[in-house]
Design a protein around this motif. Structure first.
Motif, mmCIF file in Angstrom:
data_model
loop_
_atom_site.group_PDB
_atom_site.id
_atom_site.type_symbol
_atom_site.label_atom_id
_atom_site.label_comp_id
_atom_site.label_asym_id
_atom_site.label_seq_id
_atom_site.Cartn_x
_atom_site.Cartn_y
_atom_site.Cartn_z
ATOM 1 N N PRO A 56 43.219 47.236 39.143
ATOM 2 C CA PRO A 56 44.180 46.126 39.175
ATOM 3 C C PRO A 56 44.018 45.205 40.373
ATOM 4 O O PRO A 56 44.137 43.980 40.245
ATOM 5 C CB PRO A 56 45.539 46.855 39.194
ATOM 6 N N GLN A 57 43.731 45.777 41.556
ATOM 7 C CA GLN A 57 43.586 44.926 42.731
ATOM 8 C C GLN A 57 42.327 44.065 42.627
ATOM 9 O O GLN A 57 42.289 42.947 43.149
ATOM 10 C CB GLN A 57 43.570 45.782 44.003
ATOM 11 N N THR A 58 41.293 44.568 41.958
ATOM 12 C CA THR A 58 40.098 43.766 41.718
ATOM 13 C C THR A 58 40.467 42.532 40.908
ATOM 14 O O THR A 58 40.039 41.409 41.213
ATOM 15 C CB THR A 58 39.046 44.581 40.937
ATOM 16 N N ARG A 59 41.258 42.727 39.869
ATOM 17 C CA ARG A 59 41.678 41.617 39.020
ATOM 18 C C ARG A 59 42.574 40.653 39.796
ATOM 19 O O ARG A 59 42.429 39.428 39.695
ATOM 20 C CB ARG A 59 42.413 42.158 37.791
ATOM 21 N N ARG A 60 43.521 41.213 40.555
ATOM 22 C CA ARG A 60 44.442 40.368 41.310
ATOM 23 C C ARG A 60 43.684 39.492 42.299
ATOM 24 O O ARG A 60 43.931 38.289 42.404
ATOM 25 C CB ARG A 60 45.474 41.240 42.033
ATOM 26 N N CYS A 93 36.440 41.113 49.287
ATOM 27 C CA CYS A 93 37.747 41.514 48.783
ATOM 28 C C CYS A 93 37.555 42.558 47.696
ATOM 29 O O CYS A 93 36.439 42.866 47.288
ATOM 30 C CB CYS A 93 38.529 40.307 48.258
ATOM 31 N N GLY A 94 38.655 43.080 47.209
ATOM 32 C CA GLY A 94 38.604 44.140 46.213
ATOM 33 C C GLY A 94 39.665 45.171 46.503
ATOM 34 O O GLY A 94 40.598 44.934 47.278
ATOM 35 N N SER A 95 39.533 46.337 45.915
ATOM 36 C CA SER A 95 40.530 47.378 46.068
ATOM 37 C C SER A 95 40.287 48.192 47.332
ATOM 38 O O SER A 95 39.293 48.002 48.040
ATOM 39 C CB SER A 95 40.531 48.286 44.837
#
Length: 637
Positions: free
Chosen positions: A148-152, A35-37
């Motif tokens: 942000p998508q990494t954090r999400r 997963c990730g951005s």
């Protein structure tokens, strides 16, 4: 030329084959996801794992070379991402849309890997892949760092019970294998996830395209002394917390092919069960014992977690789909209120008071968010006050259900502690939830039985209770028609009451504004009051714009069958604006009033109203007569 006895050869090879198969069966299984951005190299990484472990056949390789020339992004090189980007749209756009699962094995372990999308639009698919995973490989582009998508995705992985993280700092070759870049990203990520409860966080610098530190160490990173990705995956401990989990058996359906057989089919969610063991029906508390454990291949003495079986019980107890058979000495919670973490996927925001369908492993019930406790800021993990959850936001909510369900906290049991939320109008999945704990106040409050019933109250009034819900734009004539109708019924000796939108806002709902969230709460409160009035045997007229179909459906669901009558007062916008009895349209069109229905806030007309009143060219008295006749024909008055 030698003559070979095939049977003798088979006897010689058989022990070796059996030994090999036994070895494969005894290998541990690790489920993980990437997963990730967007464009961090998730699909390329999985392709590299499959390629380097020699799990690509020659015909697949030939097809991959052909696809790389057509869709690839690596020039003349093979684009390994195309091994898992199977959809045509994925290949054309160069992104992952769906969740792609792949199986592979090494000498030490078997793996199931889920390649999940990085685009925000497909966060729900990432949550799907994470729901069964033991470990998450979070990819970060070394050039861009933590996004942000990494954090999400990291927060969602934590909420879904993943306890092992690999931080894959990918494309390290594009920053000249700079150790400082790697250390900076690793330190920032460790600081962010410090409170997310992960047992292990292992940063690895890598280049998925060229294979650096993917399956073996790389000479290009002499400053890195840790394991390659595959080496770490082969040894990471994915065992659950010590100690057996209690028996849980969500009932999928009742299997009754004839009058001599009655069994309950499902899959053992946790624990184990044997013939003669005592079990409890979760919702009713009835105790019984297991008489048989039936499968397609014959009866079993014992069934364990993950096995699909049919249980036959010794006693004739009432059990149906949505209920659960559980260990007698370790029962789950049964409640109609609980707190849960929620990941929101819907294009329309989650709103407290709006009704959704809540679906567990086998159960389904109408539910509302009674309180949005806080939203999680994905930037710093702070808890923030909020009135709604927008697309891809995460929050903690209290839920109120129309009927109790059986459940465990998610951290104790992923299967019986999770649920999804479904939009009642579109049937779309709009959220995923992980139950934290029941709300104890729900278990302490029971419905008080009363001797005088709704039917007896209505009979004394010589009428049937009803809630006539007048909906339409401001100025459409709702209140005028409802007022005329009440005068007619009152003169005929009927017992009625009007709940008018403007009047209610002077008292019960004086604390509410006109945002979408407040409109939902406005309707919820009025619907509850109308339900109580109907229980008193009254004919209730509710005159509210009530612009959203979901809230009108919620109000209908609160009433008994035939008790809710939706009345659509259909007056065109132009006519309402022309009438403008309170001067509101003029002010709204000048921008002086915000969130005005029909101007800058939507109105969703009924798709199939019980009574459809077209008002143009008609006198209000004639329209009221039409509604009165409709009520008389159906025996309401």
């Amino acid at each position: 030329m030698f003559n070979v006895d095939d049977s003798a050869l088979a006897e010689t090879e058989a022990p070796g084959i059996r030994s090999y198969l036994a070895g494969q069966e005894n290998k541990t299984l690790l489920r993980f996801l990437t997963c990730g951005s967007v464009d961090d190299g998730k699909s390329t990484l999985i392709g590299r794992l499959l390629f380097d472990t020699k799990l690509i056949f020659e015909d697949q390789l030939a097809a991959l070379e052909q696809d790389s020339r057509r869709h690839g992004t690596n020039g003349e090189d093979i684009d390994l991402a195309l091994l898992v980007d199977g959809l045509e749209a994925e290949r054309e756009q160069g992104i992952t849309i769906d969740v792609a699962y792949r199986f592979f094995a090494t000498a030490k372990r078997k793996f199931i890997v889920a390649d999940t999308p990085g685009h925000e639009q497909y966060t729900r698919n990432m949550a799907t892949g994470a729901s069964t995973a033991d470990l998450a490989v979070v990819l970060v582009d070394a050039r861009q760092g933590i996004l942000p998508q990494t954090r999400r995705h990291s927060i969602i992985a934590s909420l879904l019970g993943i306890r092992h993280i690999v931080l894959a700092v990918n494309k390290i070759d594009l920053v000249d294998f700079d150790a400082d870049v790697f250390e900076r990203i690793a330190a920032e990520y460790r600081s962010f996830v410090a409170d997310l409860g992960f047992r292990t966080v292992v940063p690895i610098p890598m280049s998925a395209r060229h294979g650096d530190n993917v399956t073996r160490g790389s000479d290009n990173t002499p400053w890195y002394s840790g394991p390659s990705l595959l080496e770490h995956l082969e040894v990471v401990d994915n065992e659950a917390a010590p100690g057996p989990r209690p028996f849980r058996f969500p009932v999928q359906y009742v299997n009754r092919p004839n009058h001599e057989f009655r069994g309950f089919a499902g899959t053992v969610a946790s624990g184990a069960i044997g013939i003669g063991d005592e079990v409890v029906v979760a919702k009713s508390g009835r105790r019984t014992r297991v008489k048989r454990i039936v499968t397609y291949d014959g009866d079993l003495e014992r069934a364990c977690e993950g096995q699909a079986v049919t249980l036959v019980l010794q006693d004739e107890v009432e059990v149906s789909r949505g209920n659960m058979l559980v260990a007698a000495d370790a029962r789950p919670a049964v409640a109609d209120q609980f707190a849960a973490n929620v990941v929101w996927f819907g294009e329309q925001a989650l709103l407290p008071g709006r009704m959704y369908l809540l679906r567990t492993e086998t159960d389904e019930v109408s539910a509302t968010v009674s309180h949005l406790k806080h939203r999680v800021n994905i930037g710093n993990f702070a808890r923030e006050a909020a009135k709604s959850l927008e697309l891809n936001e995460v929050g903690v909510c209290n839920f109120s259900l129309q009927a109790p369900i059986a459940f465990d906290p998610f951290e104790e049991n992923r299967t019986t502690g999770s649920f999804i939320l479904i939009d009642r109008l579109t049937n779309a999945t709009v959220g995923a939830g992980m139950i934290l704990h029941p709300l104890r106040r729900a278990a302490n409050i029971h419905w008080q039985a009363l001797d005088v019933s709704k039917a007896s109250r209505a009979a004394m009034k010589h009428q049937k209770p009803a809630v006539l819900w007048f909906t339409g734009l401001s100025g459409s004539g709702k209140s005028t028609i409802a007022n005329l109708l009440e005068k007619k019924l009152h003169a005929a000796g009927r017992h009625t009451y009007i709940l008018d939108g403007d009047n209610v806002r002077h008292g019960l709902n004086r604390d509410l504004g006109f945002t979408e969230e407040d409109r939902v709460e406005n309707i919820r409160r009025v619907a509850e009051v109308a339900r109580l009035m109907a229980d008193a045997g009254l004919i209730v007229f509710v005159s509210f714009i009530s612009p959203f179909r979901a809230e009108r459906r919620m109000a209908r669901d609160l009433m008994e069958d035939g008790e809710f009558v939706e009345v659509f007062v259909d007056t065109p916008f132009e006519e309402c604006a022309k009438r403008d009895p309170k001067g509101l349209y003029a002010r709204a069109l000048r921008g002086e009033i915000k969130n005005f229905t029909g101007v800058d806030s939507p109105y969703e007309p009924p798709e199939k109203a019980d009574i459809h009143l077209r008002t143009l060219g008609r006198a209000p008295e004639d329209i009221a007569d039409e509604v009165e006749e409709w009520l008389r024909e159906r025996g309401y008055c």
